[in-house]
Design a protein around this motif. Structure first.
Motif, PDB file in Angstrom:
ATOM      1  N   ASP A  59       1.085  -1.333  -0.112  1.00  0.00           N
ATOM      2  CA  ASP A  59      -0.036   0.415   0.301  1.00  0.00           C
ATOM      3  C   ASP A  59       0.759   1.364   0.362  1.00  0.00           C
ATOM      4  O   ASP A  59       0.811   2.426   0.281  1.00  0.00           O
ATOM      5  CB  ASP A  59      -1.016  -0.214   1.056  1.00  0.00           C
ATOM      6  CG  ASP A  59      -2.136  -1.044   0.660  1.00  0.00           C
ATOM      7  OD1 ASP A  59      -2.830  -1.793   0.453  1.00  0.00           O
ATOM      8  OD2 ASP A  59      -2.450  -1.467   2.463  1.00  0.00           O
ATOM      9  N   GLY A  60       2.185   1.702   0.623  1.00  0.00           N
ATOM     10  CA  GLY A  60       3.413   2.651   0.812  1.00  0.00           C
ATOM     11  C   GLY A  60       2.947   3.064   1.704  1.00  0.00           C
ATOM     12  O   GLY A  60       3.708   3.966   2.115  1.00  0.00           O
ATOM     13  N   LEU A  61       2.417   2.234   2.580  1.00  0.00           N
ATOM     14  CA  LEU A  61       2.641   2.934   4.763  1.00  0.00           C
ATOM     15  C   LEU A  61       4.241   2.136   4.735  1.00  0.00           C
ATOM     16  O   LEU A  61       4.956   3.275   5.730  1.00  0.00           O
ATOM     17  CB  LEU A  61       1.631   2.349   4.448  1.00  0.00           C
ATOM     18  CG  LEU A  61       0.198   3.054   4.270  1.00  0.00           C
ATOM     19  CD1 LEU A  61      -0.693   2.008   5.063  1.00  0.00           C
ATOM     20  CD2 LEU A  61      -0.029   4.436   4.349  1.00  0.00           C
ATOM     21  N   ASP A 104       1.821  10.425   7.927  1.00  0.00           N
ATOM     22  CA  ASP A 104       0.973  10.865   7.608  1.00  0.00           C
ATOM     23  C   ASP A 104      -0.570  10.050   8.574  1.00  0.00           C
ATOM     24  O   ASP A 104      -1.019  10.493   9.064  1.00  0.00           O
ATOM     25  CB  ASP A 104       0.486  11.492   6.143  1.00  0.00           C
ATOM     26  CG  ASP A 104       1.702  12.625   5.358  1.00  0.00           C
ATOM     27  OD1 ASP A 104       2.644  13.172   6.555  1.00  0.00           O
ATOM     28  OD2 ASP A 104       1.419  12.719   4.147  1.00  0.00           O
ATOM     29  N   ILE A 105      -0.469   8.836   7.808  1.00  0.00           N
ATOM     30  CA  ILE A 105      -1.660   8.092   8.064  1.00  0.00           C
ATOM     31  C   ILE A 105      -1.786   7.644  10.010  1.00  0.00           C
ATOM     32  O   ILE A 105      -2.727   7.463  10.538  1.00  0.00           O
ATOM     33  CB  ILE A 105      -2.029   6.891   7.024  1.00  0.00           C
ATOM     34  CG1 ILE A 105      -1.852   6.983   6.076  1.00  0.00           C
ATOM     35  CG2 ILE A 105      -2.597   5.586   7.551  1.00  0.00           C
ATOM     36  CD1 ILE A 105      -3.170   7.837   5.228  1.00  0.00           C
ATOM     37  N   THR A 155       6.627   5.249   5.068  1.00  0.00           N
ATOM     38  CA  THR A 155       6.729   6.094   4.493  1.00  0.00           C
ATOM     39  C   THR A 155       6.295   7.179   4.743  1.00  0.00           C
ATOM     40  O   THR A 155       5.875   7.450   5.678  1.00  0.00           O
ATOM     41  CB  THR A 155       6.121   6.026   3.344  1.00  0.00           C
ATOM     42  OG1 THR A 155       4.819   5.575   3.191  1.00  0.00           O
ATOM     43  CG2 THR A 155       7.170   4.216   2.588  1.00  0.00           C
ATOM     44  N   GLU A 156       6.428   7.974   3.712  1.00  0.00           N
ATOM     45  CA  GLU A 156       5.893   9.481   3.994  1.00  0.00           C
ATOM     46  C   GLU A 156       3.987   9.385   4.374  1.00  0.00           C
ATOM     47  O   GLU A 156       3.624  10.092   4.851  1.00  0.00           O
ATOM     48  CB  GLU A 156       6.341  10.918   2.655  1.00  0.00           C
ATOM     49  CG  GLU A 156       5.347  12.057   3.333  1.00  0.00           C
ATOM     50  CD  GLU A 156       6.611  13.388   2.673  1.00  0.00           C
ATOM     51  OE1 GLU A 156       5.370  14.506   2.046  1.00  0.00           O
ATOM     52  OE2 GLU A 156       7.264  12.609   1.941  1.00  0.00           O
ATOM     53  N   PHE A 157       3.530   8.935   3.772  1.00  0.00           N
ATOM     54  CA  PHE A 157       2.695   8.787   3.311  1.00  0.00           C
ATOM     55  C   PHE A 157       2.157   8.237   5.105  1.00  0.00           C
ATOM     56  O   PHE A 157       0.595   7.719   5.174  1.00  0.00           O
ATOM     57  CB  PHE A 157       2.147   7.384   2.018  1.00  0.00           C
ATOM     58  CG  PHE A 157       0.451   6.935   1.868  1.00  0.00           C
ATOM     59  CD1 PHE A 157      -0.803   8.301   2.762  1.00  0.00           C
ATOM     60  CD2 PHE A 157       0.221   5.664   1.440  1.00  0.00           C
ATOM     61  CE1 PHE A 157      -1.632   7.960   1.964  1.00  0.00           C
ATOM     62  CE2 PHE A 157      -0.948   5.379   1.027  1.00  0.00           C
ATOM     63  CZ  PHE A 157      -1.970   6.192   1.675  1.00  0.00           C
ATOM     64  N   GLY A 158       2.755   6.985   4.636  1.00  0.00           N
ATOM     65  CA  GLY A 158       2.682   6.086   6.026  1.00  0.00           C
ATOM     66  C   GLY A 158       3.108   6.323   7.745  1.00  0.00           C
ATOM     67  O   GLY A 158       1.898   6.767   8.747  1.00  0.00           O
TER      68      GLY A 158
END
Length: 119
Positions: A59-61, A84-85, A79-82
Motif C-alpha cells: 500500500d506504500g505505507l 501521514d496516516i 514512508t511519508e504516506f505512512g
C-alpha cells in the motif's frame, strides 16, 4: 467511495485491520527489524506480522530494506504516506491511554466518561 473496487477501501482495510494499526504505531518513532517489531507488538504471530507488513508495504505505507547477510536482516519503517496516516492513529492511541485509569484495567470507566449502561 464505498464501492468494493475503490482502491482506498483496501488501504483503509489494511490500516484498520487487527494488526495494521499496531504496526503503524510501533513504527512511529523509528525503523525496526522484524524481530524487534514482533517483540514490541505483543500477541502477534510471525505469520500475521509478515502478512500485515506485506500489505502495508504494498500500500506504500511502510518501506522494507533487506540487508544481504546470513540470515538476512530485514528492517521496516514508515514512508511519508505512512507517517501521514499513522499520525492521527498515534494521537488517538495517546488520547485513549491518557484517559485510562492507571493500570488500564479492562471494564473500568475512563476518567470523565459516563458509566456504561448496566455497569
Amino acid at each position: 467511495m464505498f464501492h468494493t473496487d475503490c482502491p482506498a477501501r483496501a488501504v483503509v482495510d489494511h490500516v484498520t485491520s487487527r494488526w495494521g494499526v499496531w504496526v503503524l504505531i510501533a513504527l512511529r518513532n523509528n525503523s525496526l527489524r522484524f524481530h524487534e517489531l514482533r517483540k514490541s507488538i505483543r500477541g502477534i504471530s510471525e505469520k500475521m506480522l509478515a502478512q500485515t507488513l506485506r500489505a502495508l508495504v504494498q500500500d506504500g505505507l511502510v518501506w522494507r530494506e533487506v540487508e544481504p547477510t546470513t540470515p538476512p536482516q530485514v528492517t521496516y519503517g514508515l514512508t511519508e504516506f505512512g507517517r501521514d496516516i499513522g499520525e492521527p492513529l498515534t494521537e488517538l492511541f495517546d488520547r485513549i491511554t491518557q484517559r485510562l485509569p492507571s493500570g488500564g484495567a479492562e471494564g473500568t470507566v475512563m476518567a470523565g466518561a459516563p458509566p456504561r449502561p448496566g455497569g
